[in-house]
Write an enzyme that holds these catalytic residues in place. Structure first.
Site, PDB file in Angstrom:
ATOM      1  N   LEU A 243      58.358  30.290  55.078  1.00  0.00           N
ATOM      2  CA  LEU A 243      58.345  30.164  53.628  1.00  0.00           C
ATOM      3  C   LEU A 243      57.076  30.833  53.084  1.00  0.00           C
ATOM      4  O   LEU A 243      55.989  30.630  53.604  1.00  0.00           O
ATOM      5  CB  LEU A 243      58.359  28.677  53.255  1.00  0.00           C
TER       6      LEU A 243
ATOM      7  N   VAL B 122      44.231  52.477  50.029  1.00  0.00           N
ATOM      8  CA  VAL B 122      42.846  52.441  49.538  1.00  0.00           C
ATOM      9  C   VAL B 122      42.216  51.067  49.754  1.00  0.00           C
ATOM     10  O   VAL B 122      40.995  50.957  49.931  1.00  0.00           O
ATOM     11  CB  VAL B 122      42.709  52.899  48.057  1.00  0.00           C
TER      12      VAL B 122
ATOM     13  N   ILE C  21      47.929  50.029  49.190  1.00  0.00           N
ATOM     14  CA  ILE C  21      47.629  49.497  50.529  1.00  0.00           C
ATOM     15  C   ILE C  21      46.609  50.374  51.240  1.00  0.00           C
ATOM     16  O   ILE C  21      45.652  49.881  51.841  1.00  0.00           O
ATOM     17  CB  ILE C  21      48.927  49.369  51.360  1.00  0.00           C
TER      18      ILE C  21
ATOM     19  N   HIS D 192      29.253  36.578  25.934  1.00  0.00           N
ATOM     20  CA  HIS D 192      28.210  37.517  26.380  1.00  0.00           C
ATOM     21  C   HIS D 192      27.280  36.808  27.364  1.00  0.00           C
ATOM     22  O   HIS D 192      26.877  35.682  27.109  1.00  0.00           O
ATOM     23  CB  HIS D 192      27.416  38.004  25.179  1.00  0.00           C
TER      24      HIS D 192
END
Length: 456
Positions: free
Chosen positions: A39, A181, A179, A433
């Site tokens: 699963l 990189v 995949i 910020h």
């Protein structure tokens, strides 16, 4: 009715299959979920989760190596792959246990075995038949290779790369998509020499060219080599290594060749065509509501043409369960599905590339905000930029982000795209910020005609 009858029979227990099962159960349906393995499918056991664990370990390695930049005296003693794998497998194990608990809590009947579609209402599992008023096909995908390129020995796919107990000294990665990189990034952080070979003109070729260029610049700085626009012609392995040949006549020598040329649909030999399910190049064709050509049979996830992403399958699974229940859910906009490549730096996007936007909307406006102007990105020493594309005087139709940890920013980006927001709607929204989310705010301020911190 036999004991093996249910409202819904689902073939495949990956992200699409189990999401469909759990949502259908919540809506009062009896559900049989059939899975030949565990699963959770590829994503949990052999894909997204273990790969991202490796990428986090790689980030820790880089942090240790680069402590001096931050005034912290640290060094990298080495990579303990047994320890890395233990960490990775622990995460997978914990999530797997949680998923099994959820299946029990939803009272989903889980059947382990090889399922075959027998007719529009029936799936055979090793001689036992399960009948449903509706059937959902969710059998996922497998790692592809190229004609004449056999996996084995020093030539591996991504699933085999996840179980390695040593770090190779030199690696060639065939394929510069997501995949490819990601693994190139991991191995470089772990100390390997890496060369990526991609037949198309850019790395991550499905992204906006802006994102590809940003990533290529960052990879060059990291010492990751890549050859784009060049085709692979062959590979020969010996006891000591593997030699990769390119159409240019060049050869590359390495300890390991990772084949990362994409994933193919797992549909062969499962009875789909015999039952009359319409197929194209191995994929199951559906309408926008994910109905196959056979009434009562739907399909979700990697076997349906489009983005092969776990969260796409997950969303489709929920959609199909709600559709069967008569809730008339809204059709999924494929362009509205966020996409993230978790290399260093990360690439995140949602919506259309600038060229796609021009094709669909004619005149467009685009603005690029460099992370050099973002305080938090400077604290993290993150390269990168944010690019926002809008239809002329219209909504935002594409957002493309490159930088460390920007996968987390795509949540706001997908809300902007999916709610068809105007830059003028986003500009007044206040971003905390210092955070990297401010870069999204700044880009929208600029597109709304009131740029503040604009560099270059």
């Amino acid at each position: 009715m036999t004991d093996n009858s249910a409202d819904l029979v689902i073939l495949g227990g990956g992200s699409g299959g189990y999401a469909c099962a759990f949502r259908a159960a919540e809506l009062g349906m009896s559900v049989v979920l059939i899975e030949k393995d565990k699963l959770g499918g590829t994503c949990l056991h052999r894909g997204c989760i273990p790969t991202k664990a490796l990428l986090h370990a790689a980030e820790i390695a880089d942090a240790a190596r680069e402590g001096d930049q931050f005034g912290v005296k640290s060094s990298l003693e080495g990579i303990d792959m047994a320890g890395v794998n233990s960490y990775k497998d622990g995460i997978v194990g914990k999530l797997y246990k949680g998923l099994q608990g959820l299946a029990k809590a939803h009272k989903v009947t889980f059947v382990e075995g090889n399922g075959t579609l027998v007719d529009a209402n029936t799936v055979d599992v090793d001689g036992t038949r399960y009948t449903g008023r509706n059937v959902v096909l969710a059998t996922g995908s497998y790692s592809k290779t190229l004609p004449g390129l056999e996996l084995g020995g020093r030539i591996v796919d991504s699933e085999q790369a996840l179980t390695m107990d040593t770090v190779p000294d030199k690696v060639v990665v065939l394929g510069g998509g997501v995949i490819g990189v990601e693994f190139a990034s991991v191995w470089r952080s772990f100390g390997a020499e890496v060369t990526v070979v991609e037949a198309l003109p850019n790395l991550v070729p499905n992204e906006d060219v802006f994102a590809s260029k940003q990533l290529e610049r960052a990879f060059r700085k990291r010492g990751i080599k890549f050859k784009t626009g060049v085709k692979f012609t062959g590979a020969e392995q010996s006891d000591s290594g593997v030699q990769v040949s390119l159409e240019t006549g060049d050869t590359l020598d390495a300890d390991l060749l990772l084949v990362a040329v994409g994933r193919g649909p797992t549909t062969e030999g499962l009875g789909y065509e015999q039952v009359g399910v319409s197929m194209e190049r191995g994929f199951v064709t559906t309408d926008e509501r994910l109905n196959t050509s056979v009434p009562g049979v739907k399909a979700v996830g990697d076997i349906v043409p489009g983005l092969q992403l776990a969260h796409r399958g997950f969303a489709q699974g929920i959609f199909v369960a709600e559709d069967i229940a008569g809730l008339d859910p809204q059709v999924i906009d494929e362009a509205g599905i966020p996409r993230v490549t978790y290399c260093e730096p990360e690439v995140a996007s949602v919506g259309l590339t600038e060229s796609e936007a021009e094709q669909q909307h004619g005149e467009v406006e685009a603005f690029t905000y460099d992370l050099a102007g973002n305080g938090k990105s400077q604290i993290l020493k993150s390269p990168g930029a944010v690019k926002v594309v809008r239809a002329k005087n219209g909504p935002v139709v594409g957002l493309h982000i490159v930088g460390n940890r920007v996968g987390e920013l795509v949540a706001e980006a997908q809300l902007i795209y999916n709610w068809e927001a105007l830059p003028e709607d986003v500009a007044p929204l206040i971003h905390a910020h210092p955070t990297q989310t401010e870069a999204l705010g700044e880009a929208h301020l600029a597109l709304a005609g009131k740029p503040l911190h604009v560099h270059g």
